[in-house]
Design a protein around this motif. Structure first.
Motif, PDB file in Angstrom:
ATOM      1  N   VAL A   5      64.901 -65.030   4.618  1.00 46.60           N
ATOM      2  CA  VAL A   5      65.525 -64.692   5.872  1.00 46.60           C
ATOM      3  C   VAL A   5      66.370 -63.729   5.730  1.00 46.60           C
ATOM      4  O   VAL A   5      67.608 -63.633   6.276  1.00 46.60           O
ATOM      5  CB  VAL A   5      66.137 -65.977   6.461  1.00 46.60           C
ATOM      6  CG1 VAL A   5      65.094 -66.799   7.167  1.00 46.60           C
ATOM      7  CG2 VAL A   5      67.208 -66.759   5.505  1.00 46.60           C
ATOM      8  N   CYS A   6      66.329 -62.725   4.384  1.00 43.42           N
ATOM      9  CA  CYS A   6      67.404 -61.850   4.072  1.00 43.42           C
ATOM     10  C   CYS A   6      67.300 -60.539   4.968  1.00 43.42           C
ATOM     11  O   CYS A   6      65.982 -60.109   5.458  1.00 43.42           O
ATOM     12  CB  CYS A   6      67.271 -61.412   2.670  1.00 43.42           C
ATOM     13  SG  CYS A   6      67.965 -62.683   1.681  1.00 43.42           S
ATOM     14  N   ILE A   8      67.980 -59.678   8.166  1.00 40.32           N
ATOM     15  CA  ILE A   8      67.537 -60.055   9.353  1.00 40.32           C
ATOM     16  C   ILE A   8      68.592 -59.728  10.520  1.00 40.32           C
ATOM     17  O   ILE A   8      69.596 -59.875  10.444  1.00 40.32           O
ATOM     18  CB  ILE A   8      67.267 -61.556   9.456  1.00 40.32           C
ATOM     19  CG1 ILE A   8      68.297 -62.402   8.828  1.00 40.32           C
ATOM     20  CG2 ILE A   8      65.778 -61.843   8.796  1.00 40.32           C
ATOM     21  CD1 ILE A   8      69.185 -62.980   9.817  1.00 40.32           C
ATOM     22  N   CYS A  11      70.810 -63.422  13.610  1.00 43.18           N
ATOM     23  CA  CYS A  11      71.675 -64.175  12.681  1.00 43.18           C
ATOM     24  C   CYS A  11      71.454 -65.808  13.231  1.00 43.18           C
ATOM     25  O   CYS A  11      71.510 -66.968  12.520  1.00 43.18           O
ATOM     26  CB  CYS A  11      73.236 -63.779  12.583  1.00 43.18           C
ATOM     27  SG  CYS A  11      73.354 -62.442  11.753  1.00 43.18           S
ATOM     28  N   ALA A  14      68.156 -67.549  11.735  1.00 38.49           N
ATOM     29  CA  ALA A  14      68.599 -67.710  10.430  1.00 38.49           C
ATOM     30  C   ALA A  14      69.516 -68.976  10.030  1.00 38.49           C
ATOM     31  O   ALA A  14      69.381 -69.604   9.309  1.00 38.49           O
ATOM     32  CB  ALA A  14      68.870 -66.325   9.775  1.00 38.49           C
ATOM     33  N   THR A  17      68.421 -72.193  10.867  1.00 37.88           N
ATOM     34  CA  THR A  17      67.549 -72.754   9.536  1.00 37.88           C
ATOM     35  C   THR A  17      68.501 -73.084   8.396  1.00 37.88           C
ATOM     36  O   THR A  17      68.012 -74.188   7.906  1.00 37.88           O
ATOM     37  CB  THR A  17      66.588 -71.492   9.180  1.00 37.88           C
ATOM     38  OG1 THR A  17      65.714 -71.346  10.301  1.00 37.88           O
ATOM     39  CG2 THR A  17      65.815 -71.911   8.166  1.00 37.88           C
ATOM     40  N   ARG A  18      69.273 -72.277   8.138  1.00 42.38           N
ATOM     41  CA  ARG A  18      70.108 -72.622   6.945  1.00 42.38           C
ATOM     42  C   ARG A  18      70.929 -73.742   7.189  1.00 42.38           C
ATOM     43  O   ARG A  18      71.288 -74.510   6.247  1.00 42.38           O
ATOM     44  CB  ARG A  18      71.184 -71.448   6.739  1.00 42.38           C
ATOM     45  CG  ARG A  18      72.078 -71.497   5.779  1.00 42.38           C
ATOM     46  CD  ARG A  18      71.216 -71.018   4.305  1.00 42.38           C
ATOM     47  NE  ARG A  18      72.333 -70.977   3.247  1.00 42.38           N
ATOM     48  CZ  ARG A  18      72.135 -70.813   2.030  1.00 42.38           C
ATOM     49  NH1 ARG A  18      70.653 -70.841   1.686  1.00 42.38           N
ATOM     50  NH2 ARG A  18      72.825 -70.980   0.976  1.00 42.38           N
ATOM     51  N   CYS A  36      76.691 -63.794   8.269  1.00 43.17           N
ATOM     52  CA  CYS A  36      75.616 -63.057   8.346  1.00 43.17           C
ATOM     53  C   CYS A  36      75.939 -61.821   9.385  1.00 43.17           C
ATOM     54  O   CYS A  36      75.449 -60.612   9.019  1.00 43.17           O
ATOM     55  CB  CYS A  36      74.633 -63.879   9.548  1.00 43.17           C
ATOM     56  SG  CYS A  36      73.143 -62.952   9.824  1.00 43.17           S
ATOM     57  N   CYS A  41      72.464 -60.509   6.093  1.00 40.76           N
ATOM     58  CA  CYS A  41      71.664 -61.295   5.637  1.00 40.76           C
ATOM     59  C   CYS A  41      72.099 -62.801   5.420  1.00 40.76           C
ATOM     60  O   CYS A  41      73.219 -63.100   5.748  1.00 40.76           O
ATOM     61  CB  CYS A  41      71.319 -60.703   4.164  1.00 40.76           C
ATOM     62  SG  CYS A  41      72.705 -60.816   3.182  1.00 40.76           S
ATOM     63  N   PRO A  44      67.476 -67.600   1.981  1.00 36.13           N
ATOM     64  CA  PRO A  44      66.474 -68.469   2.207  1.00 36.13           C
ATOM     65  C   PRO A  44      66.859 -70.041   2.045  1.00 36.13           C
ATOM     66  O   PRO A  44      67.560 -70.182   1.102  1.00 36.13           O
ATOM     67  CB  PRO A  44      65.245 -67.901   1.573  1.00 36.13           C
ATOM     68  CG  PRO A  44      65.813 -67.265   0.378  1.00 36.13           C
ATOM     69  CD  PRO A  44      67.260 -66.661   0.738  1.00 36.13           C
TER      70      PRO A  44
END
Length: 69
Positions: A5-6, A8, A11, A14, A17-18, A36, A41, A44
């Motif tokens: 997910v870098c 992207i 935010c 991402a 998910t993080r 972000c 970025c 992942p």
């Protein structure tokens, strides 16, 4: 790099998910969103993998602790 997910533009997704396994998801998402936004970025996975986004890894709080989850 599968699942990365870098670099992207989204935010929110991402960071969701993080932070999905975080014990404090609202705090995690807020910190992740700030990081972000500045770095463009998010590493992942749900933790670690900081080598994928050096800027994200280098940000610290005033107390010199890691800012980004």
């Amino acid at each position: 790099m599968s699942g990365s997910v870098c670099y992207i533009p989204n935010c929110g997704k991402a960071c969701a998910t993080r932070c999905m396994l975080s014990k404090r998801p609202h705090l995690c998402n807020r910190a992740c969103g700030t990081c972000c936004g500045r770095c463009n970025c998010v590493p992942p996975g749900t933790s670690g993998n900081y080598e994928a986004c050096a800027c994200y890894a280098e940000m610290t709080t005033r107390g010199n602790k890691k800012k980004c989850p």
